[in-house]
Design a protein around this motif. Sequence first.
Motif, PDB file in Angstrom:
ATOM      1  N   MET A   1       0.691  -1.119  -0.023  1.00 34.71           N
ATOM      2  CA  MET A   1      -0.085   0.067   0.001  1.00 34.71           C
ATOM      3  C   MET A   1       0.937   1.308  -0.040  1.00 34.71           C
ATOM      4  SD  MET A   1      -3.082   1.552   0.886  1.00 34.71           S
ATOM      5  CE  MET A   1      -3.276   3.202   1.351  1.00 34.71           C
ATOM      6  N   ASP A   2       0.589   2.096  -0.876  1.00 35.31           N
ATOM      7  CA  ASP A   2       1.190   3.470  -0.762  1.00 35.31           C
ATOM      8  C   ASP A   2       0.745   4.179   0.218  1.00 35.31           C
ATOM      9  OD1 ASP A   2       1.611   6.451  -1.306  1.00 35.31           O
ATOM     10  OD2 ASP A   2       2.410   5.586  -3.134  1.00 35.31           O
ATOM     11  N   HIS A   3       1.304   4.732   1.189  1.00 34.29           N
ATOM     12  CA  HIS A   3       1.002   5.224   2.540  1.00 34.29           C
ATOM     13  C   HIS A   3       0.516   6.614   2.387  1.00 34.29           C
ATOM     14  CE1 HIS A   3       1.759   1.663   4.781  1.00 34.29           C
ATOM     15  NE2 HIS A   3       2.938   1.563   4.229  1.00 34.29           N
ATOM     16  N   ARG A   4       0.257   6.982   1.241  1.00 30.48           N
ATOM     17  CA  ARG A   4      -0.783   8.320   0.962  1.00 30.48           C
ATOM     18  C   ARG A   4      -2.048   8.387   1.641  1.00 30.48           C
ATOM     19  NH1 ARG A   4       0.511   9.947  -5.227  1.00 30.48           N
ATOM     20  NH2 ARG A   4       0.822   7.833  -5.367  1.00 30.48           N
ATOM     21  N   CYS A   5      -2.449   7.243   1.713  1.00 31.00           N
ATOM     22  CA  CYS A   5      -3.705   7.084   2.481  1.00 31.00           C
ATOM     23  C   CYS A   5      -3.718   6.590   3.748  1.00 31.00           C
ATOM     24  CB  CYS A   5      -4.919   6.684   1.605  1.00 31.00           C
ATOM     25  SG  CYS A   5      -6.277   6.671   2.354  1.00 31.00           S
ATOM     26  N   LYS A   6      -3.684   7.482   4.715  1.00 33.81           N
ATOM     27  CA  LYS A   6      -3.474   6.969   6.108  1.00 33.81           C
ATOM     28  C   LYS A   6      -4.919   7.001   6.727  1.00 33.81           C
ATOM     29  CE  LYS A   6       1.304   8.141   6.692  1.00 33.81           C
ATOM     30  NZ  LYS A   6       2.345   8.892   6.991  1.00 33.81           N
ATOM     31  N   ARG A   7      -5.604   8.076   6.367  1.00 29.35           N
ATOM     32  CA  ARG A   7      -6.912   8.371   7.257  1.00 29.35           C
ATOM     33  C   ARG A   7      -8.139   8.752   6.188  1.00 29.35           C
ATOM     34  NH1 ARG A   7      -8.898  11.451  12.130  1.00 29.35           N
ATOM     35  NH2 ARG A   7     -10.603  12.800  11.394  1.00 29.35           N
ATOM     36  N   ALA A   8      -9.153   7.940   6.393  1.00 28.99           N
ATOM     37  CA  ALA A   8     -10.297   7.926   5.703  1.00 28.99           C
ATOM     38  C   ALA A   8     -11.464   8.293   6.422  1.00 28.99           C
ATOM     39  CB  ALA A   8     -10.487   6.683   4.908  1.00 28.99           C
ATOM     40  N   VAL A   9     -12.381   8.969   5.719  1.00 30.28           N
ATOM     41  CA  VAL A   9     -13.703   9.474   6.476  1.00 30.28           C
ATOM     42  C   VAL A   9     -14.751   8.836   5.544  1.00 30.28           C
ATOM     43  CG1 VAL A   9     -15.415  11.277   7.095  1.00 30.28           C
ATOM     44  CG2 VAL A   9     -12.636  11.521   7.595  1.00 30.28           C
ATOM     45  N   ILE A  10     -15.509   8.155   6.305  1.00 31.62           N
ATOM     46  CA  ILE A  10     -16.664   7.386   5.622  1.00 31.62           C
ATOM     47  C   ILE A  10     -17.857   8.201   6.114  1.00 31.62           C
ATOM     48  CG2 ILE A  10     -18.086   5.377   5.283  1.00 31.62           C
ATOM     49  CD1 ILE A  10     -15.584   3.865   6.266  1.00 31.62           C
ATOM     50  N   VAL A  11     -18.740   8.648   5.223  1.00 34.95           N
ATOM     51  CA  VAL A  11     -20.162   9.153   5.644  1.00 34.95           C
ATOM     52  C   VAL A  11     -21.121   8.611   4.902  1.00 34.95           C
ATOM     53  CG1 VAL A  11     -20.942  11.667   5.675  1.00 34.95           C
ATOM     54  CG2 VAL A  11     -18.640  11.440   5.444  1.00 34.95           C
ATOM     55  N   GLU A  12     -21.896   8.139   5.723  1.00 33.60           N
ATOM     56  CA  GLU A  12     -23.182   7.146   5.270  1.00 33.60           C
ATOM     57  C   GLU A  12     -24.047   6.730   6.493  1.00 33.60           C
ATOM     58  OE1 GLU A  12     -25.621   4.702   3.589  1.00 33.60           O
ATOM     59  OE2 GLU A  12     -23.632   4.932   2.398  1.00 33.60           O
ATOM     60  N   ASP A  13     -25.260   7.060   5.877  1.00 33.86           N
ATOM     61  CA  ASP A  13     -26.517   7.007   7.185  1.00 33.86           C
ATOM     62  C   ASP A  13     -26.741   5.593   7.262  1.00 33.86           C
ATOM     63  OD1 ASP A  13     -27.379   6.993   4.723  1.00 33.86           O
ATOM     64  OD2 ASP A  13     -29.332   7.498   5.386  1.00 33.86           O
ATOM     65  N   ASN A  14     -26.341   4.615   6.414  1.00 38.19           N
ATOM     66  CA  ASN A  14     -26.542   3.271   6.653  1.00 38.19           C
ATOM     67  C   ASN A  14     -25.599   2.530   7.427  1.00 38.19           C
ATOM     68  OD1 ASN A  14     -26.637   0.201   6.106  1.00 38.19           O
ATOM     69  ND2 ASN A  14     -28.661   0.661   4.895  1.00 38.19           N
ATOM     70  N   PRO A  15     -25.773   2.006   8.555  1.00 44.63           N
ATOM     71  CA  PRO A  15     -24.487   1.465   9.752  1.00 44.63           C
ATOM     72  C   PRO A  15     -24.064   0.138   8.647  1.00 44.63           C
ATOM     73  CG  PRO A  15     -26.740   1.581  10.909  1.00 44.63           C
ATOM     74  CD  PRO A  15     -26.981   1.900   9.501  1.00 44.63           C
ATOM     75  N   GLN A  16     -24.998  -0.816   8.233  1.00 41.80           N
ATOM     76  CA  GLN A  16     -24.229  -1.819   7.549  1.00 41.80           C
ATOM     77  C   GLN A  16     -23.547  -1.565   6.153  1.00 41.80           C
ATOM     78  OE1 GLN A  16     -27.643  -1.230   8.139  1.00 41.80           O
ATOM     79  NE2 GLN A  16     -28.032  -2.893   9.912  1.00 41.80           N
ATOM     80  N   MET A  17     -23.781  -0.425   5.499  1.00 37.67           N
ATOM     81  CA  MET A  17     -22.834   0.090   4.421  1.00 37.67           C
ATOM     82  C   MET A  17     -21.572   0.603   4.932  1.00 37.67           C
ATOM     83  SD  MET A  17     -22.577   0.090   1.301  1.00 37.67           S
ATOM     84  CE  MET A  17     -24.083   0.036   0.327  1.00 37.67           C
TER      85      MET A  17
END
Length: 134
Positions: A1-17
Amino acid sequence: MDHRCKRAVIVEDNPQMRTLIKVLLHQFGVKEIIEGEDGNEAMRALRDGGADVIIMDWMMPGMDGIECTRRIRAGQDGIDPDIPIILATGVEGSSAEAMALAAGANCFIKKPFSIKVLHAAFVKVLGVSPALAN
């Protein structure tokens, strides 16, 4: 993995998704994943720590994904306006992708999506090709 992506934000109202996307991002090698149910929570998470990528639903109560994308692109609250945004939606119609891209999304994916589709979007917006973890 290229370490340019260390932190992601998931914005989704469906908890399963949200859980599904989180599992996939871990498989892509992302270590820190912040979750939110709407655009307001996304803006708070971004103010608190930024992100290398955002995976956001369009249709959510409160602030929807299109409005949140516009606010991020406007640099509101000191948020980096150049954070890559993948907008995921079940919205139908030929104009949906054009509307998402016009709001500032870097990539548009239609729900339901496969692992390969999310992986391709991730690669497209980050310009890296993470290997899927075993």
